[in-house]
Design a protein around this motif. Structure first.
Motif, PDB file in Angstrom:
ATOM      1  N   UNK A 111      13.216  -7.009  -7.114  1.00  0.00           N
ATOM      2  CA  UNK A 111      12.075  -7.493  -6.344  1.00  0.00           C
ATOM      3  C   UNK A 111      10.789  -7.045  -7.020  1.00  0.00           C
ATOM      4  N   UNK A 112       9.690  -7.573  -6.531  1.00  0.00           N
ATOM      5  CA  UNK A 112       8.393  -7.027  -6.920  1.00  0.00           C
ATOM      6  C   UNK A 112       7.621  -6.712  -5.652  1.00  0.00           C
ATOM      7  N   UNK A 113       6.666  -5.828  -5.784  1.00  0.00           N
ATOM      8  CA  UNK A 113       5.809  -5.444  -4.665  1.00  0.00           C
ATOM      9  C   UNK A 113       4.380  -5.381  -5.178  1.00  0.00           C
ATOM     10  N   UNK A 114       3.460  -5.964  -4.421  1.00  0.00           N
ATOM     11  CA  UNK A 114       2.048  -5.922  -4.775  1.00  0.00           C
ATOM     12  C   UNK A 114       1.382  -4.741  -4.083  1.00  0.00           C
ATOM     13  N   UNK A 115       0.598  -4.002  -4.841  1.00  0.00           N
ATOM     14  CA  UNK A 115      -0.184  -2.894  -4.287  1.00  0.00           C
ATOM     15  C   UNK A 115      -1.565  -3.435  -3.963  1.00  0.00           C
ATOM     16  N   UNK A 116      -1.861  -3.463  -2.669  1.00  0.00           N
ATOM     17  CA  UNK A 116      -3.175  -3.937  -2.220  1.00  0.00           C
ATOM     18  C   UNK A 116      -3.813  -2.854  -1.354  1.00  0.00           C
ATOM     19  N   UNK A 117      -5.130  -2.806  -1.319  1.00  0.00           N
ATOM     20  CA  UNK A 117      -5.812  -1.751  -0.554  1.00  0.00           C
ATOM     21  C   UNK A 117      -5.403  -1.704   0.916  1.00  0.00           C
ATOM     22  N   UNK A 124       6.639  -4.332   0.350  1.00  0.00           N
ATOM     23  CA  UNK A 124       7.105  -5.673   0.696  1.00  0.00           C
ATOM     24  C   UNK A 124       7.896  -6.187  -0.488  1.00  0.00           C
ATOM     25  N   UNK A 125       9.203  -6.191  -0.359  1.00  0.00           N
ATOM     26  CA  UNK A 125      10.051  -6.631  -1.460  1.00  0.00           C
ATOM     27  C   UNK A 125      10.035  -8.154  -1.532  1.00  0.00           C
ATOM     28  N   UNK A 126       9.450  -8.678  -2.609  1.00  0.00           N
ATOM     29  CA  UNK A 126       9.410 -10.120  -2.859  1.00  0.00           C
ATOM     30  C   UNK A 126      10.444 -10.440  -3.935  1.00  0.00           C
ATOM     31  N   UNK A 127      11.336 -11.410  -3.686  1.00  0.00           N
ATOM     32  CA  UNK A 127      12.360 -11.732  -4.700  1.00  0.00           C
ATOM     33  C   UNK A 127      11.718 -12.076  -6.035  1.00  0.00           C
ATOM     34  N   UNK A 158       7.933  -3.128 -10.085  1.00  0.00           N
ATOM     35  CA  UNK A 158       9.281  -3.647 -10.182  1.00  0.00           C
ATOM     36  C   UNK A 158      10.148  -2.762  -9.297  1.00  0.00           C
ATOM     37  N   UNK A 159      10.884  -3.384  -8.374  1.00  0.00           N
ATOM     38  CA  UNK A 159      11.658  -2.647  -7.369  1.00  0.00           C
ATOM     39  C   UNK A 159      13.130  -3.010  -7.505  1.00  0.00           C
TER      40      UNK A 159
END
Length: 181
Positions: A111-117, A124-127, A158-159
């Motif tokens: 998955x990927x996860x976006x780091x936002x303020x 949030x695991x996004x495929x 990267x998760x």
């Protein structure tokens, strides 16, 4: 700040932890050894003696840990051995993750996860490889994330999921162009 790793030599495992201190907060070697004996912070319970080396603001601590090949590794710690690569375009609107070398990985575990303020501390695991025709991700495979709708993202990680709620953030790319150096 610290980094934790294991290395193996024949029948012995070594846990290596590197601590980075602010220049005015570096402990004496004896004080660090004593604190580790009392609390063992970040070390496995089997670690009893610690080899400490301090070089400027870096302290490297190594402990010998009994290695038992008959012990089964818990699934949440049984990670595939992979070398990952990443590139991002100049305006940071696309990031491409690459499987450079190593074991194949089940696509449904990446998955990927976006780091936002606004979501500090949330994951949030996004495929990542959801549109893959193959069930596994092997050397040479790439996945690109379009960030054009997420211009506030400060980083992307990267998760790897080991199932259920268990996951590992393998690495994070700082999208702001900042470095730790």
């Amino acid at each position: 700040m610290l980094a934790d790793a294991f290395r193996f030599d024949g029948e012995t495992a070594y846990q290596v932890v590197t601590y980075h201190y602010e220049n005015d907060r570096v402990p004496a070697e004896s004080a660090l050894k004593q604190a580790l004996k009392e609390g063992g912070y970040r070390f496995t319970t089997e670690a009893e003696t610690f080899d400490v080396q301090i070089d400027g603001s870096l302290a490297t601590v190594e402990a010998q840990v009994p290695f038992n090949s008959n012990t089964e590794i818990a699934p949440e710690y049984d990670l595939p051995q992979v070398t990952w690569g990443v590139t991002q375009d100049a305006d940071a609107t696309r990031v491409t993750f690459r499987h450079e070398a190593g074991e194949s990985v089940s696509a449904d575990r990446l998955y990927y996860d976006l780091d936002r303020p606004e979501d500090f501390g949330e994951l949030e695991k996004q495929p990542l490889w959801s549109d893959s025709d193959d069930d596994s991700v092997s050397p040479g495979a790439e996945a690109t994330v379009d960030l054009s709708d997420h211009l506030d993202a400060e980083g992307i990680s990267l998760v790897y999921s080991t199932g259920g709620t268990h996951f590992h953030v393998l690495f994070t790319v700082d999208l702001r162009g900042e470095t730790d150096a």
